[in-house]
Design a protein around this motif. Structure first.
Motif, mmCIF file in Angstrom:
data_model
loop_
_atom_site.group_PDB
_atom_site.id
_atom_site.type_symbol
_atom_site.label_atom_id
_atom_site.label_comp_id
_atom_site.label_asym_id
_atom_site.label_seq_id
_atom_site.Cartn_x
_atom_site.Cartn_y
_atom_site.Cartn_z
ATOM 1 N N ASN A 54 0.865 -1.452 -0.295
ATOM 2 C CA ASN A 54 0.350 0.278 0.121
ATOM 3 C C ASN A 54 0.354 1.210 -0.024
ATOM 4 O O ASN A 54 2.098 1.326 -0.027
ATOM 5 N N THR A 55 0.388 1.966 -0.322
ATOM 6 C CA THR A 55 1.247 3.805 -0.559
ATOM 7 C C THR A 55 1.547 4.229 1.525
ATOM 8 O O THR A 55 3.328 4.171 0.742
ATOM 9 N N GLN A 56 1.883 3.608 2.037
ATOM 10 C CA GLN A 56 2.309 3.693 2.980
ATOM 11 C C GLN A 56 3.515 3.174 3.423
ATOM 12 O O GLN A 56 4.634 3.334 3.257
ATOM 13 N N GLN A 57 3.405 1.574 2.510
ATOM 14 C CA GLN A 57 4.340 1.009 2.548
ATOM 15 C C GLN A 57 5.432 1.580 1.868
ATOM 16 O O GLN A 57 6.578 1.405 2.217
ATOM 17 N N ILE A 58 5.046 1.329 0.649
ATOM 18 C CA ILE A 58 6.018 2.481 -0.441
ATOM 19 C C ILE A 58 6.383 3.605 0.545
ATOM 20 O O ILE A 58 8.015 3.975 -0.202
ATOM 21 N N MET A 59 5.601 4.754 0.430
ATOM 22 C CA MET A 59 6.484 5.862 0.959
ATOM 23 C C MET A 59 7.666 5.029 2.363
ATOM 24 O O MET A 59 8.593 6.400 2.018
ATOM 25 N N VAL A 60 7.339 4.278 3.316
ATOM 26 C CA VAL A 60 8.282 4.413 4.391
ATOM 27 C C VAL A 60 9.462 3.896 3.384
ATOM 28 O O VAL A 60 10.674 3.977 3.927
ATOM 29 N N ALA A 61 9.598 3.196 2.401
ATOM 30 C CA ALA A 61 10.456 2.231 1.481
ATOM 31 C C ALA A 61 11.294 3.514 1.354
ATOM 32 O O ALA A 61 12.296 3.413 1.408
ATOM 33 N N LEU A 62 10.674 4.254 0.891
ATOM 34 C CA LEU A 62 10.979 5.401 0.489
ATOM 35 C C LEU A 62 12.271 5.963 1.016
ATOM 36 O O LEU A 62 13.455 7.108 1.096
ATOM 37 N N ILE A 63 11.268 7.075 1.732
ATOM 38 C CA ILE A 63 12.276 7.452 2.898
ATOM 39 C C ILE A 63 13.203 6.819 3.471
ATOM 40 O O ILE A 63 14.202 7.141 3.706
ATOM 41 N N HIS A 64 13.057 5.611 3.733
ATOM 42 C CA HIS A 64 14.819 4.537 3.923
ATOM 43 C C HIS A 64 15.294 4.793 3.302
ATOM 44 O O HIS A 64 16.832 4.334 3.424
ATOM 45 N N ALA A 65 15.014 4.655 1.847
ATOM 46 C CA ALA A 65 15.964 5.026 0.698
ATOM 47 C C ALA A 65 16.905 6.401 0.562
ATOM 48 O O ALA A 65 17.639 5.892 -0.355
ATOM 49 N N ALA A 66 16.389 7.879 0.615
ATOM 50 C CA ALA A 66 15.965 8.537 0.703
ATOM 51 C C ALA A 66 17.755 8.547 0.959
ATOM 52 O O ALA A 66 18.375 8.561 1.712
ATOM 53 N N ARG A 67 18.231 9.323 0.152
ATOM 54 C CA ARG A 67 19.781 10.056 -0.166
ATOM 55 C C ARG A 67 19.920 11.158 -0.305
ATOM 56 O O ARG A 67 21.194 11.307 1.139
ATOM 57 N N SER A 68 19.207 11.813 -0.145
ATOM 58 C CA SER A 68 19.386 13.613 -0.130
ATOM 59 C C SER A 68 18.022 14.467 0.345
ATOM 60 O O SER A 68 18.704 14.962 1.211
ATOM 61 N N ARG A 69 17.177 14.374 0.021
ATOM 62 C CA ARG A 69 16.386 15.212 -0.155
ATOM 63 C C ARG A 69 14.353 14.558 -0.019
ATOM 64 O O ARG A 69 15.002 13.559 -1.120
ATOM 65 N N ILE A 70 13.702 14.548 0.365
ATOM 66 C CA ILE A 70 12.518 14.239 0.966
ATOM 67 C C ILE A 70 11.646 15.411 1.202
ATOM 68 O O ILE A 70 11.817 16.461 2.004
ATOM 69 N N VAL A 71 10.969 15.814 -0.111
ATOM 70 C CA VAL A 71 9.514 16.426 0.388
ATOM 71 C C VAL A 71 8.225 15.972 0.374
ATOM 72 O O VAL A 71 7.822 15.277 -0.865
ATOM 73 N N LEU A 72 7.673 16.257 1.602
ATOM 74 C CA LEU A 72 6.582 15.264 1.691
ATOM 75 C C LEU A 72 4.978 16.861 1.191
ATOM 76 O O LEU A 72 5.668 17.918 2.543
ATOM 77 N N THR A 73 4.060 16.489 0.471
ATOM 78 C CA THR A 73 3.052 18.102 0.383
ATOM 79 C C THR A 73 1.890 17.182 1.149
ATOM 80 O O THR A 73 1.418 15.654 0.022
ATOM 81 N N THR A 74 1.148 17.591 1.802
ATOM 82 C CA THR A 74 -0.342 16.683 2.389
ATOM 83 C C THR A 74 -1.090 18.034 2.749
ATOM 84 O O THR A 74 -0.691 18.336 4.184
ATOM 85 N N PRO A 75 -2.058 17.497 2.784
ATOM 86 C CA PRO A 75 -3.329 18.380 4.010
ATOM 87 C C PRO A 75 -3.585 18.178 5.179
ATOM 88 O O PRO A 75 -3.770 18.559 5.861
ATOM 89 N N TYR A 76 -3.483 16.120 5.195
ATOM 90 C CA TYR A 76 -3.725 15.610 6.356
ATOM 91 C C TYR A 76 -2.248 15.277 6.641
ATOM 92 O O TYR A 76 -2.249 13.902 5.808
#
Length: 166
Positions: free
Chosen positions: A1-23
């Motif tokens: 699901n989206t949560q699992q994909i996002m957590v994996a992407l965050i763990h794999a990030a090397r330099s920058r993460i930008v998250l945009t959300t209303p909630y």
């Protein structure tokens, strides 16, 4: 699901993460991933609306800010109209765009759709949009955030208890 994909992407990030959300009311694993990324030197930015259309949700999401700020996550509150955008960029390589908020309801209950894009041009275009959000808002300072009143802190923590109900 989206949560699992996002957590994996965050763990794999090397330099920058930008998250945009209303909630923003993710689970502990998502919050920990963000904190760990910031602590290992990844620039982690969270963009949310300055004022939510759901005050209890805003209070609940604010209950997470202090721990994130202490870890080095930069929180930006957008001043324009209610920010309903839902997207993320990871490094200069990956974008996630969709209908999913960063909350447990979207991750577990709602039927959300997101597209994962591996395209530097798309990420660059999304980064330009994110830059406009940064320019039209303000960054929450950790020292100033800690000075918020005891009543506000209590309301935030009470609202956090309702995050699975909201």
């Amino acid at each position: 699901n989206t949560q699992q994909i996002m957590v994996a992407l965050i763990h794999a990030a090397r330099s920058r993460i930008v998250l945009t959300t209303p909630y923003f009311m993710p689970d502990a694993s998502f919050l920990l991933a963000m904190q760990m990324a910031a602590e290992r030197g990844v620039a982690v930015d969270l963009i949310v609306s300055d004022r939510s259309n759901k005050p209890i949700v805003q209070l609940a999401q604010e209950s997470n800010y202090e721990d994130l700020l202490d870890a080095g996550v930069r929180i930006h509150r957008y001043y324009g109209n209610f920010l309903h955008a839902k997207h993320a960029t990871i490094d200069a390589d990956v974008a996630l765009i969709g209908s999913s908020n960063l909350d447990n309801r979207s991750f577990a209950l709602n039927n959300e759709v997101s597209v994962l894009v591996y395209d530097r041009a798309v990420v660059a275009e999304l980064a330009a949009i994110q830059a406009r959000y940064f320019a039209a808002g303000h960054r929450v300072g950790a020292a100033q955030w800690r000075k918020r009143g005891i009543v506000r802190k209590a309301l935030q923590n009470i609202a956090r208890l309702t995050d699975t109900l909201i």
